[in-house]
Write a protein that holds these residues in place. Structure first.
Motif, mmCIF file in Angstrom:
data_model
loop_
_atom_site.group_PDB
_atom_site.id
_atom_site.type_symbol
_atom_site.label_atom_id
_atom_site.label_comp_id
_atom_site.label_asym_id
_atom_site.label_seq_id
_atom_site.Cartn_x
_atom_site.Cartn_y
_atom_site.Cartn_z
ATOM 1 N N CYS A 288 0.833 -1.209 0.000
ATOM 2 C CA CYS A 288 0.000 0.000 0.000
ATOM 3 C C CYS A 288 0.869 1.262 0.000
ATOM 4 O O CYS A 288 1.889 1.325 0.694
ATOM 5 N N THR A 289 0.448 2.237 -0.765
ATOM 6 C CA THR A 289 1.171 3.502 -0.867
ATOM 7 C C THR A 289 0.422 4.651 -0.203
ATOM 8 O O THR A 289 0.997 5.711 0.032
ATOM 9 N N MET A 290 -0.880 4.464 0.054
ATOM 10 C CA MET A 290 -1.706 5.471 0.707
ATOM 11 C C MET A 290 -2.676 4.770 1.637
ATOM 12 O O MET A 290 -2.961 3.584 1.462
ATOM 13 N N PHE A 291 -3.200 5.512 2.611
ATOM 14 C CA PHE A 291 -4.355 5.004 3.341
ATOM 15 C C PHE A 291 -5.251 6.154 3.738
ATOM 16 O O PHE A 291 -4.818 7.292 3.857
ATOM 17 N N VAL A 292 -6.534 5.832 3.879
ATOM 18 C CA VAL A 292 -7.533 6.827 4.241
ATOM 19 C C VAL A 292 -7.910 6.581 5.694
ATOM 20 O O VAL A 292 -8.156 5.447 6.101
ATOM 21 N N TYR A 293 -7.945 7.665 6.478
ATOM 22 C CA TYR A 293 -8.108 7.510 7.914
ATOM 23 C C TYR A 293 -9.267 8.328 8.468
ATOM 24 O O TYR A 293 -9.764 9.254 7.846
ATOM 25 N N ILE A 294 -9.697 7.935 9.648
ATOM 26 C CA ILE A 294 -10.444 8.758 10.586
ATOM 27 C C ILE A 294 -9.496 8.977 11.762
ATOM 28 O O ILE A 294 -8.746 8.074 12.128
ATOM 29 N N GLY A 295 -9.529 10.161 12.364
ATOM 30 C CA GLY A 295 -8.551 10.492 13.385
ATOM 31 C C GLY A 295 -8.407 9.465 14.483
ATOM 32 O O GLY A 295 -7.299 9.186 14.952
ATOM 33 N N GLU A 296 -9.523 8.875 14.901
ATOM 34 C CA GLU A 296 -9.453 7.904 15.987
ATOM 35 C C GLU A 296 -8.665 6.662 15.593
ATOM 36 O O GLU A 296 -8.018 6.034 16.428
ATOM 37 N N LEU A 297 -8.699 6.311 14.312
ATOM 38 C CA LEU A 297 -7.909 5.176 13.829
ATOM 39 C C LEU A 297 -6.421 5.448 14.064
ATOM 40 O O LEU A 297 -5.676 4.566 14.521
ATOM 41 N N CYS A 298 -5.994 6.671 13.770
ATOM 42 C CA CYS A 298 -4.586 7.020 13.979
ATOM 43 C C CYS A 298 -4.230 6.969 15.462
ATOM 44 O O CYS A 298 -3.126 6.543 15.831
ATOM 45 N N ARG A 299 -5.133 7.408 16.296
ATOM 46 C CA ARG A 299 -4.878 7.392 17.740
ATOM 47 C C ARG A 299 -4.770 5.954 18.245
ATOM 48 O O ARG A 299 -3.903 5.636 19.074
ATOM 49 N N ARG A 314 5.611 1.050 2.274
ATOM 50 C CA ARG A 314 5.753 1.948 1.115
ATOM 51 C C ARG A 314 4.811 3.151 1.193
ATOM 52 O O ARG A 314 4.661 3.886 0.218
ATOM 53 N N LEU A 315 4.179 3.358 2.331
ATOM 54 C CA LEU A 315 3.243 4.469 2.453
ATOM 55 C C LEU A 315 3.940 5.807 2.207
ATOM 56 O O LEU A 315 4.974 6.094 2.808
ATOM 57 N N ARG A 316 3.353 6.616 1.349
ATOM 58 C CA ARG A 316 3.876 7.954 1.110
ATOM 59 C C ARG A 316 2.871 9.040 1.439
ATOM 60 O O ARG A 316 3.223 10.225 1.473
ATOM 61 N N PHE A 317 1.620 8.633 1.729
ATOM 62 C CA PHE A 317 0.566 9.642 1.861
ATOM 63 C C PHE A 317 -0.585 9.063 2.669
ATOM 64 O O PHE A 317 -0.942 7.896 2.513
ATOM 65 N N ALA A 318 -1.127 9.872 3.565
ATOM 66 C CA ALA A 318 -2.337 9.501 4.300
ATOM 67 C C ALA A 318 -3.298 10.680 4.223
ATOM 68 O O ALA A 318 -2.871 11.835 4.316
ATOM 69 N N ALA A 336 6.653 7.102 10.187
ATOM 70 C CA ALA A 336 7.370 7.535 8.982
ATOM 71 C C ALA A 336 6.429 7.737 7.794
ATOM 72 O O ALA A 336 6.621 7.158 6.727
ATOM 73 N N ILE A 337 5.400 8.560 8.012
ATOM 74 C CA ILE A 337 4.463 8.894 6.939
ATOM 75 C C ILE A 337 4.929 10.216 6.318
ATOM 76 O O ILE A 337 4.858 11.269 6.967
ATOM 77 N N PRO A 338 5.398 10.226 5.077
ATOM 78 C CA PRO A 338 5.942 11.463 4.494
ATOM 79 C C PRO A 338 4.940 12.614 4.420
ATOM 80 O O PRO A 338 5.272 13.752 4.743
ATOM 81 N N ARG A 339 3.691 12.332 4.010
ATOM 82 C CA ARG A 339 2.723 13.420 3.838
ATOM 83 C C ARG A 339 1.379 13.023 4.434
ATOM 84 O O ARG A 339 0.932 11.881 4.300
ATOM 85 N N ILE A 340 0.743 13.997 5.074
ATOM 86 C CA ILE A 340 -0.610 13.820 5.599
ATOM 87 C C ILE A 340 -1.461 14.966 5.079
ATOM 88 O O ILE A 340 -1.067 16.133 5.148
#
Length: 599
Positions: A288-299, A314-318, A336-340
């Motif tokens: 995966c190179t990207m993922f789509v989140y809801i804030g609570e998922l990140c927490r 390989r994530l470069r973007f969330a 290590a997520i390059p861009r959010i």
């Protein structure tokens, strides 16, 4: 801010907003190209690319389109016509996308039902949209069967994916065989003749954190806007794989995340539900190179133990919404997520913001030179009545930089200005504010309080329904939760207000998940240090079990608020009297009921 940093952020913003505008420009309200036409254009361009990677198999664009065609012909074979409604209540799986895309090809509207609903709430969702058929799978059909039995004014047919022949009854039928037997040829465009972007494509329900869900009307125009906007904003391409554990019945996962992948030739990696322990394994193994989140998922991920693959990916973007300011930097650095890219929006609303330049904590930005093109304003508020302030001329006033105001979006023609409302007309009317900046104008009320700084960055403050008044002051539950999340041993914080006999307003209460033993003294010291006296919670509840959430990881506060500090609560309770927290004993409870205990 250094000049080089400012220039870099400005450049990132301009590039992002340009990509977004370029993708949404072709959407016209009277246009006859619908959301399914956007999909078919992608299929014709990338037929052999992998489109969806499920838990047990994957399909190409061509294979998914053939499946969608079969669903469309099946619906026509059941006698469904343009505007009829099929309710879809299945977890994330390949058939989910095939079903609603296929139904849109023949003009049938799909209601995307929350798979966690049961009983009266589920029956309510089916009734308010006038669903004639309900599609479930083996995981959800029992809830669907029980709910449709509560509906007496119409007959709803229940269809079940994966149902064995021996389990079929007169009340439920298997769907796999009928769909496989339908034609895989694309339904002719004449099947949707006369339809425009103003016609309905979907119903998407609000999450129902404080009551019964409302069904937001999603036109083809709005569905295309979501999908095209994120296809542009994310700058995804055909080599990208976007990880999606958010439910497809919600617009963030089901339209924004899906659109970013499938309108760019990329792939969606679908999982039925979020698992913190499995997340990094999936992301790494599926490339995966990207993922789509809801804030609570990140927490949740940030609070999880270290994983050997959490930086080997390989994530470069969330991209997503609700990433709290105190979580953002730590999350980005640890994993290590390059861009959010944080964004703001709502399923039913027309006010959207994007943080293209990745400034932590900001939900979006409107620079002065784009103010006329971005449909969001903040209006000054009368805090006591939760209504916009009006001047002597009867019109509202914009909030100044740094001042908290309610976000509103102008209602008008065009995809950016559309407010389709809800299936319930009365609920729709409550969201419209009239005569705002000039007589006759109409604006959508988001119900969200924000502030904007002098550089045009917007910061979320609170939901208007998530504030309460105590000791003459308005208390923001979001602020309380954010400040207390750093208390010793605290893993999760849910903040809300509860009534107390003889007291005006509501006293603050927090429900906590604790790692280890709760230290009331240390918690009190942290609350004193981080919050003003009126915002410090009077009650603390230690949750033994994980708190209930909606499918988009928002806490369901309604039950916690109803239970309050009553004797029905079996979790440990603490009360603050003076400057200390102590267990809520029967004696203290009696004093509270008599108004004799000072909070």
């Amino acid at each position: 801010m250094k000049m080089s940093t400012r220039i870099g952020r400005e450049t990132a913003f301009i590039k992002g907003i340009s990509r977004l505008f370029r993708r949404i420009r072709p959407i016209r309200p009277d246009g006859t190209d619908l959301v399914c036409d956007d999909w078919e254009e992608a299929v014709d361009r990338w037929p052999e690319n992998v489109a969806v990677i499920g838990e047990d198999r994957q399909v190409t664009y061509r294979e998914l389109d053939l499946m969608a065609n079969r669903f469309g012909h099946w619906a026509k074979g059941r006698g469904l016509r343009k505007g009829d409604v099929i309710a879809l209540m299945i977890p994330n799986r390949i058939e989910y996308l095939a079903a609603w895309i296929g139904f849109s090809k023949v003009g049938v509207v799909t209601a995307l039902v929350n798979t966690n609903l049961t009983g009266q709430a589920l029956a309510h969702c089916l009734k308010i949209v006038g669903a004639r058929h309900l599609i479930c799978d083996f995981e959800t059909f029992e809830a669907g069967e029980e709910a449709k039995g509560r509906i007496t004014d119409r007959t709803i047919s229940l269809w079940v994916l994966g149902l064995r022949a021996e389990d079929e009854t007169s009340e439920r039928r298997g769907l796999d065989t009928p769909v496989k037997g339908a034609s895989a040829v694309r339904p002719d465009r004449s099947q949707r003749a006369g339809m425009t972007n103003k016609d309905l494509a979907l119903y998407i329900y609000t999450s129902g954190t404080t009551g019964l869900p409302k069904a937001a009307r999603i036109t083809h125009q709005r569905a295309r806007l979501y999908m095209r906007a994120f296809a542009g904003a994310t700058d995804a391409n055909q080599t990208d794989r976007i990880y999606c554990v958010l439910p497809l019945y919600h617009s963030t996962g089901g339209l924004c995340g899906v659109g970013a992948a499938l309108l760019n030739g990329g792939a969606v990696v679908l999982r039925r539900r979020f698992s913190a322990s499995q997340f990094w394994t999936d992301v790494a193994e599926k490339g995966c190179t990207m993922f789509v989140y809801i804030g609570e998922l990140c927490r949740y991920l940030l609070n999880s133990p270290p994983h050997p693959l959490e930086r080997q990916h390989r994530l470069r973007f969330a991209f997503g919404n609700g990433l709290r300011p105190e979580v953002w930097p730590a999350f980005q650095e640890r994993f290590a997520i390059p861009r959010i890219m944080e964004f703001y929006g709502s399923t039913e609303g027309n006010a959207s913001l994007f943080n293209f330049d990745g400034k932590p904590g900001a939900i979006g930005r409107i620079p002065w030179y784009l103010k006329s093109r971005i449909n969001v304003r903040l209006v000054r508020m009368d805090e006591a009545h939760a209504e916009p302030l009006r001047g002597a001329d009867g019109l509202c006033r914009e909030a100044a930089p740094g001042e908290i105001g309610e976000a509103i979006g102008r209602i008008g023609e065009g995809a950016k200005f559309e407010f389709g409302g809800y299936a319930d007309r009365a609920a729709s009317e409550k969201k419209v504010l009239e005569d705002v900046f000039k007589k006759g104008d109409r604006w959508f009320r988001t119900g969200d309080l924000m502030r904007m700084d002098r550089d045009g960055y917007f910061y979320f403050v609170d939901r208007m329904g998530d504030t309460f008044r105590w000791k003459g002051e308005n208390v923001s539950t979001t602020e309380v939760a954010e400040r207390l999340s750093g208390a010793p041993g605290v893993q999760e914080v849910i903040a809300y207000g509860v009534p107390v006999e003889g007291a005006e307003g509501k006293a603050g209460m927090v429900a906590l998940r604790i790692d280890g033993k709760f230290d009331p003294a240390a918690f009190g010291e942290h609350a004193d240090r981080e919050l003003p006296p009126y915002a410090r919670p009077a009650f603390v509840r230690l949750l033994r079990n994980a708190p209930d959430t909606t499918g988009t990881f928002k806490y369901r506060k309604v039950d916690l608020e109803r239970e309050g500090w009553s004797e029905d609560v079996t979790d440990p309770l603490y009360v603050r009297s003076g400057d200390k927290y102590a267990k809520l004993t029967p004696a203290a409870r009696r004093k509270l009921a008599e108004g004799a205990l000072r909070l």
